[in-house]
Design a protein around this motif. Structure first.
Motif, mmCIF file in Angstrom:
data_model
loop_
_atom_site.group_PDB
_atom_site.id
_atom_site.type_symbol
_atom_site.label_atom_id
_atom_site.label_comp_id
_atom_site.label_asym_id
_atom_site.label_seq_id
_atom_site.Cartn_x
_atom_site.Cartn_y
_atom_site.Cartn_z
ATOM 1 N N ALA A 275 1.359 -0.580 -0.054
ATOM 2 C CA ALA A 275 0.198 0.545 -0.616
ATOM 3 C C ALA A 275 1.052 1.137 -0.216
ATOM 4 C CB ALA A 275 -0.556 -0.315 0.634
ATOM 5 N N ILE A 276 1.849 1.233 0.782
ATOM 6 C CA ILE A 276 2.721 2.368 0.543
ATOM 7 C C ILE A 276 3.525 3.045 -0.293
ATOM 8 C CG2 ILE A 276 5.138 3.286 1.450
ATOM 9 C CD1 ILE A 276 4.078 1.786 4.407
ATOM 10 N N ASN A 277 3.899 1.418 -1.265
ATOM 11 C CA ASN A 277 3.806 1.617 -2.789
ATOM 12 C C ASN A 277 3.268 2.641 -3.387
ATOM 13 O OD1 ASN A 277 7.268 1.039 -1.656
ATOM 14 N ND2 ASN A 277 7.025 -1.478 -2.146
ATOM 15 N N ALA A 278 2.444 1.637 -3.134
ATOM 16 C CA ALA A 278 1.133 1.839 -4.272
ATOM 17 C C ALA A 278 0.248 3.638 -3.889
ATOM 18 C CB ALA A 278 -0.551 1.110 -4.202
ATOM 19 N N LEU A 279 0.653 3.768 -3.080
ATOM 20 C CA LEU A 279 0.684 5.482 -1.832
ATOM 21 C C LEU A 279 1.313 6.860 -3.353
ATOM 22 C CD1 LEU A 279 -1.112 5.502 0.906
ATOM 23 C CD2 LEU A 279 -2.134 5.882 -0.972
ATOM 24 N N LEU A 280 2.498 5.911 -2.818
ATOM 25 C CA LEU A 280 3.719 6.750 -3.168
ATOM 26 C C LEU A 280 3.801 7.380 -5.270
ATOM 27 C CD1 LEU A 280 6.462 6.041 -0.939
ATOM 28 C CD2 LEU A 280 4.943 7.882 -0.919
ATOM 29 N N SER A 281 3.188 6.107 -5.422
ATOM 30 C CA SER A 281 3.454 5.581 -6.994
ATOM 31 C C SER A 281 2.375 6.776 -7.136
ATOM 32 C CB SER A 281 2.892 4.946 -7.695
ATOM 33 O OG SER A 281 4.112 3.651 -7.317
ATOM 34 N N ALA A 282 0.758 6.711 -6.157
ATOM 35 C CA ALA A 282 0.411 7.576 -6.966
ATOM 36 C C ALA A 282 0.351 9.248 -6.621
ATOM 37 C CB ALA A 282 -0.955 7.689 -6.388
ATOM 38 N N LEU A 283 0.788 9.491 -6.205
ATOM 39 C CA LEU A 283 1.420 11.007 -5.117
ATOM 40 C C LEU A 283 2.605 11.022 -6.521
ATOM 41 C CD1 LEU A 283 1.370 10.439 -1.523
ATOM 42 C CD2 LEU A 283 -0.096 11.390 -3.263
ATOM 43 N N ALA A 284 3.139 10.409 -7.018
ATOM 44 C CA ALA A 284 4.353 10.185 -7.594
ATOM 45 C C ALA A 284 4.073 11.312 -9.944
ATOM 46 C CB ALA A 284 5.235 9.466 -7.653
ATOM 47 N N ARG A 285 1.940 10.072 -9.040
ATOM 48 C CA ARG A 285 2.070 10.813 -11.141
ATOM 49 C C ARG A 285 0.992 12.040 -10.974
ATOM 50 N NH1 ARG A 285 0.567 5.189 -10.358
ATOM 51 N NH2 ARG A 285 -1.713 5.788 -9.998
ATOM 52 N N GLY A 286 0.944 12.946 -10.065
ATOM 53 C CA GLY A 286 -0.001 14.082 -9.756
ATOM 54 C C GLY A 286 -1.273 13.531 -9.389
ATOM 55 N N GLU A 287 -1.659 12.521 -8.973
ATOM 56 C CA GLU A 287 -2.830 12.185 -7.963
ATOM 57 C C GLU A 287 -3.464 12.959 -7.374
ATOM 58 O OE1 GLU A 287 -4.541 10.369 -10.671
ATOM 59 O OE2 GLU A 287 -3.413 9.672 -11.499
ATOM 60 N N THR A 288 -4.334 13.469 -7.428
ATOM 61 C CA THR A 288 -4.914 14.483 -5.986
ATOM 62 C C THR A 288 -6.431 14.645 -5.919
ATOM 63 O OG1 THR A 288 -5.473 16.069 -8.105
ATOM 64 C CG2 THR A 288 -2.927 16.387 -7.281
ATOM 65 N N ASP A 289 -6.755 12.894 -6.762
ATOM 66 C CA ASP A 289 -7.891 12.224 -6.189
ATOM 67 C C ASP A 289 -7.506 11.641 -4.669
ATOM 68 O OD1 ASP A 289 -10.011 11.223 -5.559
ATOM 69 O OD2 ASP A 289 -10.715 10.389 -7.784
ATOM 70 N N LYS A 290 -8.116 12.639 -3.354
ATOM 71 C CA LYS A 290 -8.762 12.023 -2.110
ATOM 72 C C LYS A 290 -8.914 10.846 -2.269
ATOM 73 C CE LYS A 290 -7.812 15.468 0.082
ATOM 74 N NZ LYS A 290 -7.938 16.695 1.248
ATOM 75 N N TYR A 291 -10.053 10.429 -3.184
ATOM 76 C CA TYR A 291 -11.178 9.165 -3.596
ATOM 77 C C TYR A 291 -10.319 8.204 -3.650
ATOM 78 C CZ TYR A 291 -14.179 5.707 -4.528
ATOM 79 O OH TYR A 291 -15.530 4.559 -4.478
ATOM 80 N N LEU A 292 -9.221 8.629 -4.959
ATOM 81 C CA LEU A 292 -8.122 7.441 -4.477
ATOM 82 C C LEU A 292 -7.882 6.868 -4.792
ATOM 83 C CD1 LEU A 292 -7.191 5.255 -7.120
ATOM 84 C CD2 LEU A 292 -6.176 6.764 -7.392
ATOM 85 N N LEU A 293 -6.621 8.197 -2.886
ATOM 86 C CA LEU A 293 -6.202 7.506 -2.513
ATOM 87 C C LEU A 293 -6.082 6.933 -1.015
ATOM 88 C CD1 LEU A 293 -3.852 10.647 -2.117
ATOM 89 C CD2 LEU A 293 -3.143 8.368 -2.906
ATOM 90 N N ALA A 294 -8.195 7.209 -0.342
ATOM 91 C CA ALA A 294 -8.535 6.973 0.217
ATOM 92 C C ALA A 294 -8.630 5.097 0.031
ATOM 93 C CB ALA A 294 -10.271 7.517 0.437
ATOM 94 N N ARG A 295 -9.056 4.853 -0.939
ATOM 95 C CA ARG A 295 -9.452 3.286 -1.541
ATOM 96 C C ARG A 295 -8.026 2.551 -0.908
ATOM 97 N NH1 ARG A 295 -12.015 2.713 -7.192
ATOM 98 N NH2 ARG A 295 -11.222 0.259 -6.240
ATOM 99 N N ILE A 296 -6.871 2.891 -1.760
ATOM 100 C CA ILE A 296 -5.423 2.981 -1.581
ATOM 101 C C ILE A 296 -5.493 2.414 -0.125
ATOM 102 C CG2 ILE A 296 -3.218 2.694 -1.468
ATOM 103 C CD1 ILE A 296 -3.057 4.780 -4.159
ATOM 104 N N LEU A 297 -5.198 3.603 1.287
ATOM 105 C CA LEU A 297 -4.943 3.885 2.257
ATOM 106 C C LEU A 297 -5.887 2.549 3.168
ATOM 107 C CD1 LEU A 297 -5.443 7.313 2.968
ATOM 108 C CD2 LEU A 297 -3.775 5.887 3.759
ATOM 109 N N GLN A 298 -7.218 2.389 2.781
ATOM 110 C CA GLN A 298 -7.961 1.072 2.998
ATOM 111 C C GLN A 298 -7.635 -0.011 2.655
ATOM 112 O OE1 GLN A 298 -11.343 2.633 4.495
ATOM 113 N NE2 GLN A 298 -11.164 -0.056 4.997
ATOM 114 N N ARG A 299 -7.346 -0.585 1.894
ATOM 115 C CA ARG A 299 -6.118 -1.675 1.581
ATOM 116 C C ARG A 299 -5.779 -1.605 2.871
ATOM 117 N NH1 ARG A 299 -6.317 -0.284 -3.765
ATOM 118 N NH2 ARG A 299 -4.227 -0.436 -3.833
ATOM 119 N N ALA A 300 -4.334 -0.680 2.723
ATOM 120 C CA ALA A 300 -3.676 -0.333 4.196
ATOM 121 C C ALA A 300 -4.318 -0.977 5.459
ATOM 122 C CB ALA A 300 -2.365 0.231 4.152
#
Length: 671
Positions: A275-300
């Motif tokens: 989940a950490i790698n997925a979060l950091l990759s999403a942020l590196a791509r410029g993802e600012t959608d909190k819903y997408l990040l929240a779904r990744i956080l939910q898996r963690a």
């Protein structure tokens, strides 16, 4: 023998870029123009105008404005001090020596307590007074002293105005563009830093990377100051820049806290790292959608509600993501804001800093001793070039007192002065003696200055040498009005300048600056004292101020060669900062349960018993660590949400304190 530097492509004029040519032309024209104006105004020593133009040569508009303001204020203050000292004490040589030495010591002490414009202004106030006062020792009337002071100030202002004029004609890269680009680059680098630190391996590379990130954020504050002076837009949005820098420091602290928890977590689940790698990759791509990040956080998130470790780590990871997105949003708003926009972020103070008072006092004492002993030699021997020796000694004492490695800096200056003595001898008695008007000399000087400026830009390892050659060239060529070509006076004057700097070098060898070990101890004691204040009911510093202050202290030894001193300062800084974050979180934590409130207060009380200004209470540390673990076990058995949350905060505290367990017990240790 390697002669590749003689190849056509390697010549400095050929391989120079457009930006380098613009910088070299701007500064060279400014220096020649300043010399011409001062010569035309019939000032007796017009080479000081040339030197002034060289000193304020800065790559950016904001840097030129900032440095010019500091130089003008410092020159005026120094000239005023020189008039007062020389005008009232020249009849009593020892009173004059005591007064000018005291003024230089005061300027050294004040400049060591500040940075940027204030430090530069007081440094200049010190050696400007020395230049005027030592030149005035043979004056018998106050009018003569006033004339000398007036000429020096006019020469300085002429150089500054010429530098400003050339910056308007040949402007450089915008400070604002540089700042925005650097801020965005640093923001991306923080993600790379998180990827490096959020692994379980303990390596020296991790520590060095953490220090580099801290240093870059603090350096960004200098770019902020330059941008502040360059454009109204950046003065209007200065509060945004302050806020972003504080938030980037906070992000660095969160990354450090997450790493500390991972290192003290025996078997973290593999899905957490996924989940950490997925979060950091999403942020590196410029993802600012909190819903997408929240779904990744939910898996963690923790599957077991009673897993306080997982719950505490997940809370910090969630905070990291939202904080990163918040910084991204403010950077985007700042980049898009025009001169009419008014952004209102949460109010934060400027980045805090604290000077080393003991080192500042020691530097002031050294300056006082150098001036008094040098003046005593001058008075005893009646050396006619003593003013030149004392002037260079004063400049060296004031300027290099705050240098990271003053002995190395002064050694480089001695090398520069030696080269200048040889070069200017040939220049003065081989070229200048042949010309009759100033423009003929400028035909030779102008291409020489351009070449030196290009060397300074292209040869990074020797940039300091080339810079000193440019700045001190004017005082060694000594273009006066009317010109003089006295061979004996020239040799005597140059010998005096080298002798004055050599005396300062000896002073630094005898009255050595504090070792890195002693400086580390002082900073660590200050960190502990400030941390104890953070544990009080009404701390003197806010968390933002304390955080930036801790990182400022850590940054003071970033170039230290004493690995142990550097390591322990870094360790103590990280520990007290993590503990301070937890202390503020515990104080803000609300619960209706009186039993949990009592346990929270007991934890804060135990923390006060572990760390004192003098060091660690090792017995209390071990006992408190065991007590904290017992409380964690007790809370985890309860299984209630608030109990698990409190258990997680106490576990974070225990993880932070674990860094201090291998601390040396002896009083002589860095701890």
């Amino acid at each position: 023998m390697n002669l590749s530097w003689l190849e056509w492509q390697q010549l400095p004029w050929v391989k120079a870029t457009a930006g380098q040519w613009r910088y070299a032309l701007r500064n060279s024209i400014a220096m020649c123009l300043a010399l011409s104006i001062a010569y035309g105004l019939q000032l007796d020593e017009p080479y000081w105008a040339m030197t002034s133009a060289a000193v304020v040569s800065f790559p950016t508009v904001g840097g030129v404005i900032s440095k010019s303001l500091g130089r003008i204020v410092g020159s005026m203050l120094g000239a005023t001090a020189a008039l007062m000292i020389a005008g009232h004490t020249l009849d009593e040589p020892w009173l004059f020596v005591t007064a000018i030495a005291s003024w230089l010591a005061l300027c050294t002490w004040v400049s060591n307590h500040y940075q940027n414009n204030v430090a530069y202004a007081f440094s200049l106030a010190g050696y400007t007074a020395a230049i005027i006062a030592f030149t005035s020792v043979n004056q018998v009337e106050i009018d003569g002293i006033w004339t000398i002071a007036q000429a020096r100030v006019c020469e300085v202002i002429s150089g500054i105005l010429c530098g400003a004029l050339m910056m308007m004609i040949l402007p450089s890269t915008s400070d604002g563009d540089t700042l925005i680009h650097s801020l965005k680059g640093l923001h991306s680098k923080l993600l790379d830093h998180a990827m490096l630190l959020l692994q379980k391996d303990e390596t020296a590379t991790v520590r060095r990377a953490h220090e580099n990130v801290i240093g870059e954020i603090l350096t960004m504050n200098l770019l902020r100051i330059q941008a502040f002076w360059s454009h109204y837009r950046f003065r209007r949005q200065n509060n945004v820049l302050n806020y972003v820098l504080h938030q980037q420091l906070r992000l660095t602290s969160i990354i450090s806290s997450l790493r500390r928890m991972l290192l003290n977590w025996e078997n973290p689940p593999d899905e957490l790292f996924t989940a950490i790698n997925a979060l950091l990759s999403a942020l590196a791509r410029g993802e600012t959608d909190k819903y997408l990040l929240a779904r990744i956080l939910q898996r963690a998130a923790a599957k077991n509600p009673a897993d306080y470790r997982h719950h505490a780590f997940w809370q910090q990871l969630h905070y990291f993501c939202w904080l990163y997105l918040n910084i991204t949003r403010w950077l985007r708003l700042f980049e898009r804001a025009d001169s009419h926009s008014w952004l209102v972020p949460p109010a934060v103070p400027a980045l805090a800093r604290e000077s080393d008072g003991a080192e500042a006092g020691w530097n002031a004492l050294r300056t006082f001793a150098v001036i008094v002993i040098g003046s005593a030699f001058w008075i005893t021997t009646q050396w006619d070039a003593g003013s030149s020796a004392l002037t260079l000694a004063a400049i060296s004492c004031v300027i290099y007192s705050s240098a990271p490695s003053p002995v190395s800096s002064i050694s480089l200056l001695l090398k520069t002065l030696g080269l200048l003595s040889l070069f200017t001898f040939v220049m003065k008695f081989g070229v200048m003696v042949q010309v009759t008007v100033l423009w003929q000399f400028l035909i030779v000087l102008f291409p020489l200055l351009i070449t030196l400026q290009l060397f300074k830009l292209q040869q990074n390892k020797r940039a300091a040498l080339w810079g000193q050659l440019i700045v001190f060239m004017g005082s060694f060529l000594a273009v006066t009005n009317p010109p003089t070509y006295d061979y004996q006076s020239f040799i005597n004057d140059n010998l005096a300048k080298i002798t004055g700097v050599t005396f300062v070098w000896l002073a630094y060898m005898i009255l050595r600056p504090s070792s890195d070990k002693r400086r580390s101890r002082r900073h660590i004691r200050a960190l502990r004292r400030e941390f104890i204040d953070q544990l009080g009911r009404h701390p003197r510093h806010s968390l933002n101020t304390f955080e930036s202050l801790v990182y400022h202290r850590i940054d003071q030894l970033k170039n230290s060669r004493d690995e142990q001193a550097h390591l322990w300062l870094m360790r103590w800084g990280v520990v007290v900062l993590n503990c301070s974050h937890i202390a503020w979180r515990l104080r803000e934590w609300k619960t209706p349960s009186p039993a949990l409130v009592d346990m929270r207060d007991a934890v804060l009380h135990d923390l006060q018993n572990i760390i004192s200004e003098r060091g660690i209470q090792h017995v209390s540390l071990n006992e408190t660590s065991g007590t904290l673990q017992q409380r964690i076990d007790l809370l985890s058995e309860g299984g209630q949400r608030e109990e698990i949350e409190l258990a997680g905060m106490i576990w974070r505290l225990n993880c932070s304190l674990s860094q201090l367990k291998p601390a040396p017990v002896s009083a002589s240790s860095p701890a």
